[in-house]
Write a protein that holds these residues in place. Structure first.
Motif, PDB file in Angstrom:
ATOM      1  N   HIS A 173       0.833  -1.197   0.000  1.00  0.00           N
ATOM      2  CA  HIS A 173       0.000   0.000   0.000  1.00  0.00           C
ATOM      3  C   HIS A 173       0.872   1.253   0.000  1.00  0.00           C
ATOM      4  CE1 HIS A 173      -3.945  -1.851   0.528  1.00  0.00           C
ATOM      5  NE2 HIS A 173      -3.348  -2.739   1.353  1.00  0.00           N
ATOM      6  N   PRO A 179      -3.413   6.401   0.941  1.00  0.00           N
ATOM      7  CA  PRO A 179      -4.801   6.084   0.570  1.00  0.00           C
ATOM      8  C   PRO A 179      -5.290   6.929  -0.597  1.00  0.00           C
ATOM      9  CG  PRO A 179      -4.580   6.219   2.950  1.00  0.00           C
ATOM     10  CD  PRO A 179      -3.298   6.726   2.391  1.00  0.00           C
ATOM     11  N   ASP A 200      -3.581   5.566  -3.842  1.00  0.00           N
ATOM     12  CA  ASP A 200      -4.141   4.279  -4.264  1.00  0.00           C
ATOM     13  C   ASP A 200      -5.525   4.476  -4.864  1.00  0.00           C
ATOM     14  OD1 ASP A 200      -1.878   3.031  -3.398  1.00  0.00           O
ATOM     15  OD2 ASP A 200      -2.750   2.184  -1.573  1.00  0.00           O
ATOM     16  N   ALA A 201      -6.322   5.370  -4.224  1.00  0.00           N
ATOM     17  CA  ALA A 201      -7.683   5.604  -4.713  1.00  0.00           C
ATOM     18  C   ALA A 201      -7.663   6.256  -6.090  1.00  0.00           C
ATOM     19  CB  ALA A 201      -8.438   6.478  -3.714  1.00  0.00           C
ATOM     20  N   ALA A 232      -6.650   3.623  -8.647  1.00  0.00           N
ATOM     21  CA  ALA A 232      -7.738   2.672  -8.871  1.00  0.00           C
ATOM     22  C   ALA A 232      -8.846   3.310  -9.704  1.00  0.00           C
ATOM     23  CB  ALA A 232      -8.287   2.188  -7.527  1.00  0.00           C
ATOM     24  N   SER A 233      -9.126   4.599  -9.441  1.00  0.00           N
ATOM     25  CA  SER A 233     -10.170   5.297 -10.182  1.00  0.00           C
ATOM     26  C   SER A 233      -9.774   5.463 -11.647  1.00  0.00           C
ATOM     27  CB  SER A 233     -10.428   6.666  -9.548  1.00  0.00           C
ATOM     28  OG  SER A 233     -11.370   7.400 -10.312  1.00  0.00           O
ATOM     29  N   THR A 252     -10.197   2.234 -13.443  1.00  0.00           N
ATOM     30  CA  THR A 252     -11.612   1.918 -13.648  1.00  0.00           C
ATOM     31  C   THR A 252     -12.190   2.704 -14.810  1.00  0.00           C
ATOM     32  OG1 THR A 252     -11.856   1.416 -11.281  1.00  0.00           O
ATOM     33  CG2 THR A 252     -13.881   1.879 -12.534  1.00  0.00           C
ATOM     34  N   SER A 301      -7.293  -3.160  -3.906  1.00  0.00           N
ATOM     35  CA  SER A 301      -8.050  -2.068  -4.527  1.00  0.00           C
ATOM     36  C   SER A 301      -7.672  -1.860  -5.989  1.00  0.00           C
ATOM     37  CB  SER A 301      -7.840  -0.761  -3.745  1.00  0.00           C
ATOM     38  OG  SER A 301      -6.458  -0.393  -3.768  1.00  0.00           O
ATOM     39  N   LEU A 302      -6.480  -2.320  -6.363  1.00  0.00           N
ATOM     40  CA  LEU A 302      -6.024  -2.129  -7.746  1.00  0.00           C
ATOM     41  C   LEU A 302      -6.366  -3.313  -8.643  1.00  0.00           C
ATOM     42  CD1 LEU A 302      -2.465  -0.601  -7.075  1.00  0.00           C
ATOM     43  CD2 LEU A 302      -4.616   0.614  -7.510  1.00  0.00           C
ATOM     44  N   GLU A 339      -9.309  -4.859  -8.983  1.00  0.00           N
ATOM     45  CA  GLU A 339     -10.708  -5.045  -9.338  1.00  0.00           C
ATOM     46  C   GLU A 339     -10.978  -4.888 -10.831  1.00  0.00           C
ATOM     47  OE1 GLU A 339     -12.997  -2.493  -6.909  1.00  0.00           O
ATOM     48  OE2 GLU A 339     -12.391  -3.427  -5.025  1.00  0.00           O
TER      49      GLU A 339
END
Length: 763
Positions: free
Chosen positions: A101, A104, A107-108, A111-112, A115, A145-146, A148
């Motif tokens: 990690h 936060p 990472d978010a 991930a976004s 996506t 989280s990555l 998905e």
């Protein structure tokens, strides 16, 4: 044929041994390293450009300097994904570890971005040992989280023992799930987990399009270059340490290794067939090497075979994307060349051991190693007083002496192959009758009466000969030494004496059969009457064509016939045949007289005389057409009996001739007691009468005395025109010899006489 089979067997033995060595070495690590280095060289023979479909985005030194301390916050990757997706790339593949990690927020954001991206995003996974010595494996996957909205692909790399990466797996298992490798993912190729493929290092890594991470993140790039392309993102900065050794290009970043692997699969994985195909080709090429006869030829053919082998490997690599292993085949060729060179060394040493260094003749060892098929006898010639000759000539000229000696011997007797049995002895094998050898010894002895010239010196050589049965050099050598010590011209070893006796007995038995089977033939040698220059007389000669021995010389079997009391049958056979031919010639108006030789033993034989009288009375030969040639020695042995019997023949119309005159002890006045019509001077006096004063005087005086006794004279042995001219000048009546004509069968003789016209010779 046997030699050819032996050579073939040896060739395949060498190839099989070499192949076993090559296969054994192929299992060793150092040969594997040689193969790898060879393939690296071959790869560089035809460098290729990358496809251009795959682009690298590098975390390079400039990007590190701009973004700050590593590892970066993941919002950097979010912005990178946004920029690449907006440029329209087909896929974004990361070769960066996201298994732990970060912040936060970062990472978010990452991930976004994943996506929302239309391009497919691939993140790395790998497994590695917990420590260098541990067997446990630790798996690394991106943080949950990555994962998905991404695909996971393996970035596992397995360097070889020399720490170089040459192959990449199609896939591995992490988290109990099979994962494709990055290269397989990009190329869209599936493969079995754990199965690997060779990277095509002919692709130049510098030809792969590259972009700096910092430039892409900032939007400072030409989006059209990336539209529809696959992008691989990885670290190339040295300080990040993700680097591997590879063939040809040294140490390069891991992401570049993955990119080369992907380019390989996009072009089509290389087909691999191992070493067997080129090993088989090398075996065929080795046959070419084995046919070499000298060292230079071996080296040249080995070089050519290796060139062919590696050329095939290179063509297969670059033209058919096929990988063979050539080094085992090269080892096969090299080892074959080594073994062939060793064979040549062995043969050279063997040949040198079989040759006399002074003369180049084969030696005693060569004689004993040779299969002497059909050898009746082994003959050795011992040089007498050899040490004295060596002292005069010196050691360095002995070879020339032996050469001259062999030449002189060969001039009077055919030596199929002469051997220098030792320093003072020459040997050969004889296929034929022993009597031929005895004659040859006498001829050689006569030929050596003339000195040999060696290095400006004239050397007198005397020899003694030894005979042994079969191919027995030792026995023949002992026999020659015995003859030399006893002062004899020749000596036969006891086994040879037994063979001679057996041969004589066998030959006489075959002679009896020959008379009944009509293997004997009568031919006629013409005599030229010098006054008319026409053939007016002939001499009947016996010929024996043996069904297995071939032509048998008269001087071989006639003396044996005399010794074994068979000469009367032979003479009566010749007499009948000669009279028959005379009668046939008379029918054809061919007029010529014919002489028949009567052996010394027969003149005083009442049985022979009675048989001959019966034939003469029964066949009724024309008067004075038949001549009996009687040797001078026969007339001298029992002159009264000889005169009585010859008178009986003369009364029947047979002319009497004294043959070989001059070789006995008689005089013309003594021979006046016999009913003679003709005198025949021996060839020993005639041949050189035109050049030798004493021979010429003897021939001239004999002609004069014979004519005074009303005898005609025949001179035999005429082989030169000058000799014939001499005889003509001195009043000789008839000349006989090869210059006039060789012996002819009856029909050929008749044809020759018809072409010259006929003159009645007598009566």
């Amino acid at each position: 044929m046997k030699k050819a089979v032996s050579t073939t067997a040896r060739s395949w033995t060498i190839i099989i041994v070499s192949m076993l060595v090559a296969v054994a070495l192929a299992q060793t690590g150092w040969l594997r390293m040689m193969e790898d280095e060879t393939r690296a060289v071959i790869a560089q023979l035809g460098p290729k450009q990358a496809s251009g479909q795959l682009h690298l985005v590098e975390v390079d030194a400039a990007s590190l300097a701009q973004a700050g301390k590593w590892p970066w916050p993941r919002d950097h990757y979010a912005r990178l994904v946004d920029q690449l997706d907006e440029a329209g790339v087909r896929s974004i593949v990361f070769d960066i570890d996201f298994s732990s990690h970060a912040s936060p927020e970062g990472d978010a954001a990452f991930a976004s971005a994943i996506t929302e991206a239309e391009a497919s995003v691939v993140l790395p996974t790998f497994a590695q040992r917990a420590s260098e010595t541990a067997q446990d494996r630790v798996e690394a996957l991106p943080v949950p989280s990555l994962r998905e909205n991404t695909s996971l692909a393996s970035v596992s790399v397995r360097p070889d023992a020399d720490a170089r990466v040459r192959r990449i797996v199609y896939g591995t298992v992490t988290d109990d799930t099979p994962r494709p490798s990055l290269s397989a993912q990009i190329a869209g190729i599936s493969g079995a987990v754990g199965e690997d493929f060779a990277i095509d290092f002919s692709i130049d890594p510098r030809s792969i399009p590259r972009h700096s991470f910092a430039n892409i993140e900032a939007g400072d790039f030409d989006a059209s270059q990336l539209a529809g392309r696959d992008v691989m993102v990885g670290a190339t900065a040295i300080e990040l340490g993700d680097r591997y050794g590879v063939p040809t290009y040294g140490v390069i970043p891991g992401v570049t290794v993955q990119a080369l692997a992907a380019e390989t699969l996009m072009a089509g994985a290389m087909a691999e067939f191992g070493y067997f195909p080129l090993l088989a080709l090398a075996a065929l090429l080795s046959l070419f090497v084995i046919r070499s006869h000298v060292y230079l030829q071996v080296a040249m053919r080995v070089a050519l075979a290796l060139t062919v082998l590696f050329t095939v490997e290179a063509l297969a690599y670059h033209s058919a994307r096929t990988m063979f292993e050539a080094v085992p085949g090269a080892i096969l060729i090299l080892f074959t060349g080594f073994l062939q060179s060793a064979w040549i060394v062995r043969q050279t040493l063997l040949e040198e051991s079989l040759v006399d260094t002074q003369t180049g003749l084969p030696n005693a060892l060569a004689f004993n190693r040779t299969e002497h098929k059909g050898a009746e006898f082994t003959v050795t010639a011992f040089i007498k007083e050899f040490d004295s000759i060596r002292a005069v000539l010196g050691q360095e000229r002995l070879g020339k002496l032996i050469d001259r000696l062999v030449d002189r011997m060969s001039s009077v007797h055919s030596l199929a192959q002469a051997y220098r049995a030792d320093t003072r002895m020459i040997a050969w094998v004889h296929q034929g009758d022993y009597q031929q050898l005895i004659d040859a010894f006498e001829k050689i002895d006569q030929a050596l009466e003339k000195s040999l010239e060696v290095g400006g010196r004239r050397v007198d050589v005397q020899m003694a000969f030894g005979i042994a049965s079969g191919a027995d050099l030792d026995a023949a050598s002992r026999a020659a030494s015995h003859a030399a010590s006893e002062g004899k011209l020749w000596h036969a070893h006891e086994d040879a004496e037994a063979a001679i006796i057996e041969q004589r007995v066998s030959l006489m038995g075959e002679l009896d059969e020959a008379i009944g089977a009509e293997q004997l033939k009568v031919v006629y040698q013409p005599k030229l009457r010098l006054e008319t220059d026409r053939i007016e007389s002939v001499e009947a000669l016996l010929r024996w064509e043996h069904p297995t021995r071939g032509h048998m010389r008269p001087d071989l079997f006639i003396p044996l016939a005399e010794e074994t009391n068979r000469i009367d049958r032979l003479t009566l056979f010749v007499l009948k045949r000669t009279i028959s031919d005379l009668l046939e010639w008379c029918k054809d108006d061919v007029v010529v007289s014919a002489a028949v030789n009567i052996s010394a033993n027969l003149i005083t034989s009442d049985r022979f005389v009675a048989a001959a009288e019966h034939i003469l009375q029964e066949m009724r030969v024309p008067r004075d057409r038949l001549v009996f040639e009687v040797t001078e020695s026969a007339a001298m042995t029992d002159p009264e009996s000889a005169a009585r019997n010859l008178e009986r023949f003369r009364e029947l119309g047979v002319l009497i001739s004294i043959d070989d005159y001059g070789t006995g002890q008689s005089t013309l006045s003594y021979l006046q007691q016999l009913p003679l019509s003709e005198l025949k001077i021996d060839r020993a006096f005639v041949q050189n009468a035109h050049v030798n004063r004493s021979d010429g005087l003897m021939v001239r005086s004999t002609i004069d005395l014979a004519h005074s006794l009303d005898l005609r004279v025949v001179c035999e042995g005429v082989e030169e025109q000058a000799c014939l001219d001499f005889l003509r000048e001195n009043g000789c009546d008839y000349a006989q010899g090869y210059l006039i004509a060789k012996s002819l069968p009856p029909k050929e003789l008749a044809s020759m006489l018809e072409t010259q016209g006929q003159v009645v010779a007598h009566g």
